[in-house]
Structure formats: C-alpha cells, structure tokens
Design a protein around this motif. Structure first.
Motif, PDB file in Angstrom:
ATOM      1  N   ASN A   8       0.826  -1.218   0.000  1.00  0.00           N
ATOM      2  CA  ASN A   8       0.000   0.000   0.000  1.00  0.00           C
ATOM      3  C   ASN A   8       0.854   1.259   0.000  1.00  0.00           C
ATOM      4  O   ASN A   8       0.535   2.250  -0.666  1.00  0.00           O
ATOM      5  N   LYS A   9       1.955   1.233   0.746  1.00  0.00           N
ATOM      6  CA  LYS A   9       2.858   2.389   0.789  1.00  0.00           C
ATOM      7  C   LYS A   9       3.460   2.645  -0.592  1.00  0.00           C
ATOM      8  O   LYS A   9       3.539   3.793  -1.046  1.00  0.00           O
ATOM      9  N   GLN A  11       2.203   1.874  -3.463  1.00  0.00           N
ATOM     10  CA  GLN A  11       1.183   2.287  -4.424  1.00  0.00           C
ATOM     11  C   GLN A  11       0.983   3.798  -4.450  1.00  0.00           C
ATOM     12  O   GLN A  11       0.513   4.354  -5.436  1.00  0.00           O
ATOM     13  N   LYS A  12       1.368   4.473  -3.377  1.00  0.00           N
ATOM     14  CA  LYS A  12       1.149   5.919  -3.274  1.00  0.00           C
ATOM     15  C   LYS A  12       2.344   6.737  -3.747  1.00  0.00           C
ATOM     16  O   LYS A  12       2.296   7.967  -3.743  1.00  0.00           O
ATOM     17  N   THR A  13       3.421   6.058  -4.157  1.00  0.00           N
ATOM     18  CA  THR A  13       4.653   6.746  -4.544  1.00  0.00           C
ATOM     19  C   THR A  13       4.637   7.114  -6.020  1.00  0.00           C
ATOM     20  O   THR A  13       4.284   6.290  -6.870  1.00  0.00           O
ATOM     21  N   THR A  38      -1.259   1.939  -8.872  1.00  0.00           N
ATOM     22  CA  THR A  38      -0.204   2.782  -8.308  1.00  0.00           C
ATOM     23  C   THR A  38      -0.137   4.106  -9.059  1.00  0.00           C
ATOM     24  O   THR A  38      -0.865   4.325 -10.034  1.00  0.00           O
ATOM     25  N   ASN A  39       0.766   4.966  -8.632  1.00  0.00           N
ATOM     26  CA  ASN A  39       0.994   6.251  -9.314  1.00  0.00           C
ATOM     27  C   ASN A  39       2.183   6.190 -10.267  1.00  0.00           C
ATOM     28  O   ASN A  39       2.634   7.235 -10.749  1.00  0.00           O
TER      29      ASN A  39
END
Length: 296
Positions: A8-9, A11-13, A38-39
């Motif tokens: 999850n961490k 996926q936000k990068t 993801t980004n």
C-alpha cells in the motif's frame, strides 16, 4: 510490519520505471496492474513490437498515456537504453523483464553510468507467508554467490537500511546456520558470530543474533525446547542466509510449498532494481514494483 502495508505504501509513490525487455505477457500484466493501482509511469524498452500486446488489455486513454513504448535496435540497445534512462534522470527505477539478471546487472555496473555506490549490491526478498505473523525478509538469495564475512556484513547493512526505509524502526535480524553454537567446522556459524559481534559494537537501533537455525529464528517454542536464549526468536524481521544455494532453496520452498507471496529487489545501487525470476507470477512482479517504490 504486514506485507500489505508495504504494498500500500508503494502504491502511493510517484515514480517512473524503465523496464528492460518488457515484451512479455507476465511482465506486461504486472505493469498494467501497476498502472491501475499505483501512481507509477513506465518506459518500456524492447526490440520487439509490443503495442498490440499492451492494447489488448483495454486501457483507458489516460492509463495508456502513462506508458511510453521505446522500440530499440537490438537486445544490447534495449539494455543500454533502459539503464541510460535512469542514469539521465528520465526514470527513477529499473525493472528486469524477459532478460537474464546478469546481463542487466552487468550494464548497471558499467563505469560509464553513475549508478554504482560504495555499497555492495545485494538481493532483498520480502515474503508474505501464511504461517508467519508479519513480513519476513531474506538476503541474499540471488546475487552474491558465496559471500565473505565482510560481504555478509555489507549484505546485513543493506538489509537493515532497507527495512528501516520500509518502516521497521528496530529491525530484528537472524543470521542463519545449521546450529546455534559456533563450530569451526561449520563456516556459516563462524561467519554469523563475526557479523553479530560487528553489529553489537555499533550504536544503532537494531538487533542481530546468530548463529541461529531456521526453526529457532522463526519459532519461539523451538528456541524454548532447545534451550536457546534469544530475544528475537519467533519475531525476526529479516534473515541472512549462509550462501546463495541455501538461500535460493529456502526462497523457492517458501513460494512453492508455503504459498508465500514475494517481492524481489536489488539494493545497494543508487536506485532499487526490480529483479524477479522469469518464472515468478505477474502478482509477484507487481509486489516487487510496489516494494521498490517504497525504497526510493
């Protein structure tokens, strides 16, 4: 820390990933999933046309625009251009596609690029094991063949640094052998003692114990039964394996017999390198992308 928290961490990068030799269905599936979850953006390098394969996944116009396809002249050009993209700042990460690990890593280590550091490069595997209560890290199972004591210290340093980046503030590391006492006839037990003494002398937040057999490292009852006094038994975050053979066997045992999910990354270069086995599932490749994103 739980495996899903690491994913999850990641996926936000926000990052751009250069994929070397991307024209493979398993690799593309992982990329498509990453586009949707993801980004990350992707630069896809391959000498073979790959537009048709990518369009078969029915991406939206916006999603497709996050992928740039670069058709190269040949395999050598594919490798050099994907590594050059990171060296020139066009990409933040490198991902191995349908190509041998040695071919890609040899190019990364080429002196014409600025991707080497003073650190030793090593392989990091993160596992989500149904029988274990949190993420378990393993190093080194795929790069350093028969590391010396000094090399194992550097591999351990890489592991501790990476676990802290992921969010584990006080990593608990077990150095594996076949026994818990030093035996001069078992080199891994001798090496483990050297590693533990080195890290005990540092003023840092971590716990390193060894030599430890695998059962004692991951199961507190095993330590109690065998009369082993260990502060980390049954609660280790990471394990250092004796050499590549034992590490590779343990890696594949966890994947194929314990049905563990895995993420694999090379650490120690200026950027993480997403390096999975060509036989790994597209899900494990996706996990590896997310893991690498947490480490940049």
């Amino acid at each position: 820390m739980q495996f899903k928290d690491i994913i999850n961490k990641g996926q936000k990068t926000n990052a751009t990933i250069a994929v070397c030799k991307s024209n493979d269905e398993g690799v593309i599936k992982a990329i498509i999933k990453s586009i949707k979850k993801t980004n990350a953006n992707f630069l896809l390098y391959d000498e073979e046309p790959q537009d048709e394969l990518i369009r078969s996944f029915n991406l939206s116009h916006e999603e497709f625009n996050r992928i740039k396809i670069i058709q190269t002249k040949d395999k050598n050009d594919t490798v050099s251009e994907s590594v050059k993209a990171v060296n020139e700042g066009k990409a933040d990460l490198i991902m191995k596609g349908l190509i041998s690990s040695s071919t890609l890593l040899k190019e990364v280590l080429n002196s014409k690029y600025n991707l080497k550091t003073e650190n030793r490069m090593s392989h990091l595997a993160l596992f989500d094991i149904p029988e274990y209560h949190k993420t378990l890290a393993l190093s080194d199972v795929a790069m350093n063949i028969a590391p010396s004591q000094e090399a194992k210290i550097q591999i351990t340093e890489n592991l501790i640094t990476s676990l802290k980046k992921i969010g584990i503030k006080n990593p608990k590391i077990g150095v594996l052998s076949a026994i818990e006492q030093v035996n001069p006839n078992i080199q891994s037990s001798v090496d483990a003692k050297v590693i533990v003494d080195y890290f005990n002398a540092l003023n840092d937040i971590h716990e390193v114990e060894g030599p430890l057999a695998f059962d004692v490292a991951i199961n507190k009852q095993a330590a109690i039964t065998k009369g082993i006094d260990s502060h980390i038994s049954g609660n280790v975050d990471g394990l250092i394996v004796p050499q590549i053979e034992s590490g590779n066997i343990l890696y594949k045992s966890l994947v194929y017999l314990s049905k563990a999910e895995v993420a694999s990354v090379i650490i120690g270069a200026k950027v993480p390198i997403i390096l999975t086995s060509r036989s790994d599932s597209s899900k494990d490749k996706f996990n590896s992308i997310c893991c690498a994103l947490t480490l940049i």
